[in-house]
Design an enzyme around this catalytic site. Structure first.
Site, PDB file in Angstrom:
ATOM      1  CG  ASP A  80      -1.849   1.202   1.244  1.00 42.34           C
ATOM      2  OD1 ASP A  80      -2.815   1.215   0.460  1.00 42.34           O
ATOM      3  OD2 ASP A  80      -1.601   2.132   2.032  1.00 42.34           O
TER       4      ASP A  80
ATOM      5  CD  GLU B 166      -4.555   0.306  -3.117  1.00 47.75           C
ATOM      6  OE1 GLU B 166      -5.768   0.341  -2.848  1.00 47.75           O
ATOM      7  OE2 GLU B 166      -3.723   1.070  -2.600  1.00 47.75           O
TER       8      GLU B 166
ATOM      9  CB  CYS C 140     -12.962  -5.001   8.376  1.00 47.79           C
ATOM     10  SG  CYS C 140     -12.278  -5.772   9.873  1.00 47.79           S
TER      11      CYS C 140
ATOM     12  CB  CYS D   6     -15.201  -9.120  10.147  1.00 43.12           C
ATOM     13  SG  CYS D   6     -15.588  -7.361   9.968  1.00 43.12           S
TER      14      CYS D   6
ATOM     15  CB  CYS E   8     -13.859  -2.947  12.073  1.00 37.03           C
ATOM     16  SG  CYS E   8     -15.104  -3.963  11.254  1.00 37.03           S
TER      17      CYS E   8
ATOM     18  CB  CYS F 144     -14.881  -7.283  14.102  1.00 38.33           C
ATOM     19  SG  CYS F 144     -13.555  -6.615  13.080  1.00 38.33           S
TER      20      CYS F 144
ATOM     21  CG  ASP G 171      -1.417   3.979   5.074  1.00 38.24           C
ATOM     22  OD1 ASP G 171      -2.430   4.214   4.384  1.00 38.24           O
ATOM     23  OD2 ASP G 171      -0.629   4.870   5.444  1.00 38.24           O
TER      24      ASP G 171
END
Length: 237
Positions: free
Chosen positions: A20, A106, A159, A162, A178, A181, A188
């Site tokens: 990232d 990405e 997330c 989850c 999150c 959760c 990052d």
């Protein structure tokens, strides 16, 4: 002249890493073994701005000898900053490509980022496009795989624990909390974990020398209605 280049075997050919890219940290690396590494952003241009401002002054219409001397010094500083940036990026990408067999990055809209007046200078100094270019051709050189996540894949808003996806996550919010959760971590790092999970979700394709393949995204619980297409989530190189 042309010479035959032997394929260099990487240290961990069966391991994958998600990268990232950012401004605060140049890159956050999360590999398939769970290790997280932060690559600091050297910010070469920021360190030279004071000198550049000093040598960028000009009075009058006709260039004077003093201005020509200052202009030559300014050009020398720009050249040095460019060389420092190139050296740092080559060291980073070579180190990554010498270790991992699969790299997930990405498809960033760098041109759009450069239109943001608050981020343009730092994004240009980081060299996001050059990092991806070097990772791609060095992966082909080592017969390794490069996976490019779809531009609209919400790696930062999803997330990594989850799979729940936030509706919004502004850039100034640097911590991912999150709603479903107890996960709380750096945004990052969370994005890098989601990217490396895409490597495990790949079902076909070798990614060697431009071999095209398909992939299926990991399970993701959507909490928002997205009108952007999710087809062709991954691209292999």
């Amino acid at each position: 002249m042309e010479t035959a280049r032997e394929i260099t075997r990487v240290t961990r050919p069966d391991s994958a890493v998600g990268i990232d890219l950012g401004v605060k940290h140049l890159a956050v690396l999360a590999d398939s073994s769970g290790e997280i590494r932060y690559e600091p952003n050297p910010k070469h241009l920021d360190g030279a701005l004071k000198l550049l401002r000093f040598h960028d002054r000009r009075t009058g219409q006709k260039p004077s000898k003093r201005w020509e001397k200052a202009n030559a010094e300014r050009n020398r500083i720009h050249h040095r900053v460019a060389n420092l940036r190139t050296d740092a990026l080559h060291k980073l990408t070579t180190r990554v490509r010498a270790e991992y067999g699969t790299v997930v990055v990405e498809d960033l809209n760098v041109a759009g980022m450069l239109r943001n007046k608050r981020l343009a200078r730092r994004v240009a100094d980081a060299g996001f496009g050059e990092i991806r270019r070097q990772l791609t051709y060095k992966g082909r050189r080592n017969a390794c795989r490069t996976i490019v996540a779809n531009r609209w894949y919400p790696s930062s808003k999803t997330c990594s624990n989850c799979g729940a996806t936030k509706a919004k996550l502004p850039l100034h919010v640097r911590v991912f909390d999150c709603d479903e959760c107890p996960l709380v971590m750096d945004r990052d790092e969370n994005a890098a974990r989601n990217l490396v999970a895409l490597a495990a979700a790949c079902t076909t394709g070798t990614g060697v020398a431009g071999d095209q393949g398909g992939a299926s995204l990991p399970h993701q619980r959507q909490t928002e209605t997205r009108d952007r297409p999710q087809a062709e989530a991954l691209t292999f190189w």
